[in-house]
Scaffold this active site. Sequence first.
Site, PDB file in Angstrom:
ATOM      1  N   ASP A   1      64.136  40.238  36.665  1.00 53.93           N
ATOM      2  CA  ASP A   1      62.491  40.397  35.627  1.00 53.93           C
ATOM      3  C   ASP A   1      62.145  39.122  35.524  1.00 53.93           C
ATOM      4  OD1 ASP A   1      61.109  41.715  38.151  1.00 53.93           O
ATOM      5  OD2 ASP A   1      60.905  43.176  36.210  1.00 53.93           O
TER       6      ASP A   1
HETATM    7  C1  GLC Z   1      63.181  47.250  34.768  1.00 52.14           C
HETATM    8  C2  GLC Z   1      62.487  46.656  36.318  1.00 52.14           C
HETATM    9  C3  GLC Z   1      63.604  45.905  37.456  1.00 52.14           C
HETATM   10  C4  GLC Z   1      63.874  45.077  37.173  1.00 52.14           C
HETATM   11  C5  GLC Z   1      65.277  45.555  36.147  1.00 52.14           C
HETATM   12  C6  GLC Z   1      65.543  43.860  35.358  1.00 52.14           C
HETATM   13  O1  GLC Z   1      63.798  48.112  34.693  1.00 52.14           O
HETATM   14  O2  GLC Z   1      62.026  47.870  36.794  1.00 52.14           O
HETATM   15  O3  GLC Z   1      62.340  46.146  38.640  1.00 52.14           O
HETATM   16  O4  GLC Z   1      64.739  45.238  37.996  1.00 52.14           O
HETATM   17  O5  GLC Z   1      63.971  45.352  34.813  1.00 52.14           O
HETATM   18  O6  GLC Z   1      64.502  43.265  34.594  1.00 52.14           O
HETATM   19  C1  GLC Z   2      60.900  44.747  33.319  1.00 54.21           C
HETATM   20  C2  GLC Z   2      62.267  44.173  32.226  1.00 54.21           C
HETATM   21  C3  GLC Z   2      61.462  43.837  30.852  1.00 54.21           C
HETATM   22  C4  GLC Z   2      59.862  43.479  31.496  1.00 54.21           C
HETATM   23  C5  GLC Z   2      59.475  43.666  32.527  1.00 54.21           C
HETATM   24  C6  GLC Z   2      58.214  42.622  32.903  1.00 54.21           C
HETATM   25  O1  GLC Z   2      60.833  46.030  33.439  1.00 54.21           O
HETATM   26  O2  GLC Z   2      62.797  44.827  31.894  1.00 54.21           O
HETATM   27  O3  GLC Z   2      61.758  43.388  30.380  1.00 54.21           O
HETATM   28  O4  GLC Z   2      59.138  43.216  29.916  1.00 54.21           O
HETATM   29  O5  GLC Z   2      60.192  43.795  33.705  1.00 54.21           O
HETATM   30  O6  GLC Z   2      57.336  43.604  34.088  1.00 54.21           O
END
Ligand code: GLC
Ligand code: GLC
Length: 824
Positions: free
Chosen positions: A487
């Site tokens: 993300d």
């Molecule tokens: C969180 C989000 C997931 C994403 C991951 C890496 O676990 O829920 O959708 O793939 O972060 O950013």
């Molecule tokens: C995922 C990631 C986090 C970020 C979020 C945004 O959960 O782990 O670092 O802030 O996505 O939606």
Amino acid sequence: MKFGHFDDSAREYVITQPDTPLPWINYLGSEAYFGLISNTAGGYSFYKDARLRRLTRYRYNNSPLDMGGRYLYLRDNGTGKYWSPSWMPTRTKLDAYECRHGQGYTVITSKFNGIKSSTRYFVPLGESLEIWQTTLTNESASSVDLSLFSAIEFCLWDANDDATNFQRNYSIGQMEIVDEVIYHKTEYRERRDHFAYFACSEKLTGYDTVREDFLGKYRSWNEPEVVESGTSVNTEAHGWQPIGSHHVKIQLKAGESKQVIFVLGYQENPKDDKFDPPGSQIINKKRAKAALEKYLKQENADKAFNDLRDHWTMLLGKLQVTTPDEHTNRMVNIWNAYQCMVTFNMSRSASYFESGIGRGMGFRDSNQDLLGFVHMIPERARERILDLSATQLKNGGAFHQYQPLTKRGNNDVGSGFNDDPLWLVLGVSAYIKESGDWSILDELVQYENETGSESPLYEHLQRSVQYTLDRLGPNKLPLIGRADWNDCLNLNCFSDTPGQSFQTTTNKDGTVAESVFIAGLFVLACKEMMGLFEGYKLKIQGSTNFNLQPSTFYSEAATEMEKTVWAAGWDGDWFRRAYDDFGHALGSKENSEGKIFIEPQGICIMAGLGVDSGNAVKALDAVAEHLATPHGIVLQQPAFSEYYLHLGEISSYPPGYKENAGIFCHTNPWIMIAEAIVGRGDNAFDYYKRINPSAREEISELHKCEPYVYAQMIAGKDAATHGEAKNSWLTGTAAWNYAAITQSILGIRPTLDGLEISPVIPASWDGFSAIRKYRGVTYNITVENPMHVCKGVATVTANGRQVSGSVIRTQDGEKEVNVKVVMG
Ligand code: GLC
Ligand code: GLC
């Protein structure tokens, strides 16, 4: 240092000290009514949606930690001394304390001044209510006169509004107190057709619903004036902060016990039957009363609890393993499976790190979560798949999340994550491999929940794949969009404004930045589609109303993409990560920071890339050299030392945390699976063990999070707190680790053709055994490893028959199959 221990035969974790490094929590509820509960009875409850239907209030980020919960207070009316039997909120030093977290229930037992108290919290199957069964025992030598107070604080339903819109909220709270039951009916007079009720099995001495009267002016939950004085005020709240508190007096002779039951419930009424009498403003209570009639009786509460236990015995019974490693056994047999069920229920919505307000059901998250629970409840996996795919966009793309109450997709947490749709292929394929239910592909599903847009689910999958092909960049790799699985790798964001959301800001048109990760995922999805096509085409023979892609489509697309990866995505010793908006490679030796990332090594090898050529082994060796630590494998190296406009949120985190070189546990099982694919069982299992929470129990002081569930992140080697976990419970780590250990390492793998057994284990193991229930057949599996190899099957027999290959085929009518696998 440990703060408790596992009780595997009871399937419980037993916390023996209340001041754990962080609240160690559990979940109540299975289908619609849910609760979070900590080891000191903190937490809250909601109906279906932690944001839109929250029953009770919880104060996130509060000091002291963990405020708001299902509180009880006991008061010795002889001495005036009072305490919390769950330790919080009074924090009175207890003579004994124990919290047992089980599947869907928590029991907190303590002793103080000769009074033993034990409270069991759970939600009966199929009900929208929770039961607190409190048993008090006088273990002292003389009689006591006790007061027992309950205390919860009601949330005014929408948790976001509840925490922000005080100018309105302080005026809208409404209650009814009738027949000693406390009813919370804020907004029932207008558009809400639901209310909450809170009742006690005993005759009340008093009650309270006005918070400030219960606590006393400027006081906190640790010293409520009502409890201190032993006298309730019998108040009815009008606005401000409605609470629910019962007061019961209990006399206990020496050795005597008594059980008191509290029920907190949620009730909806049909619109035309809301009020009783009709035309009045009084809640129609008949449905709630029926529930209370039942569950305030001990025998019914006990039966409901036993049903819940049996339900979990059945669910966990789908796979039980006995390996030489106790951490593996308890995680696979109990806790990892349980966590998978919780992540299925919650997605990423409500934990002690997810406020329940931020995120609904994620598209990619839910599809991956499926891997971990599909064998326990295939029918609910089916429903989840259909809900998710009904939010899919017509161009094959996806809303990043949907709200569980409305099941409508929305862009609240951003859109245009170009990996999203491909996960649907993996989710559907996992479902069919487990269930053998091909009919799901014919299911007519809407796009964007629009009437008239219904088409077979299979077409949705085609569009998912086409979505990638329609978005290729300068190197012919998939364009990354807002981000891919990571993300925070925001290559089109370019945000320089403080506080701006990385998730919803885009300053570049996105026609350059590409993702090698999506390329790998694409190849994997195409390979799954090849299998689905084979099974599907037989059934539809000319009966479709959409353009079925020809049989060679997916194999050709996969081959083409593989070529592209070798041309533009391979760095010589490992897979690159991406290309940025300037067309520069990321995750390459060319970079000074972010030279190597974990994700493409995992996904590309899972898709089969480099397995024959030896490049997969090369990439995995690079992972071991650059990314592996004793606490798990970090996401990338070297960490980003500053914020880079062209990389986005990933470089916003301090080095060693989260996506900036933290041990982002979700990705670790991809490497375990990849190691298993290349046959290195010792490595696969070693990585498995590094992040196994049970194996980390001894270092609880460092790890901080619960030792019975995975956390999203463990601080990486660049962090000051290397080894410290955060964001427990709601993480894709649960499902992927479950898949890695059960399907890749133990090798008990559902396939489209049946159950395959193909272990890749540590060479030191003599073998293991397992019981797997699969498509109505029980497989009693014994694996022997006389030659002490990691991989390789010499012989397989099923009920004495020699099996060729590793997929076990059953004979008609066979309900039980004894499988013996000899490795060598
Ligand atoms: C969180 C989000 C997931 C994403 C991951 C890496 O676990 O829920 O959708 O793939 O972060 O950013
Ligand atoms: C995922 C990631 C986090 C970020 C979020 C945004 O959960 O782990 O670092 O802030 O996505 O939606």
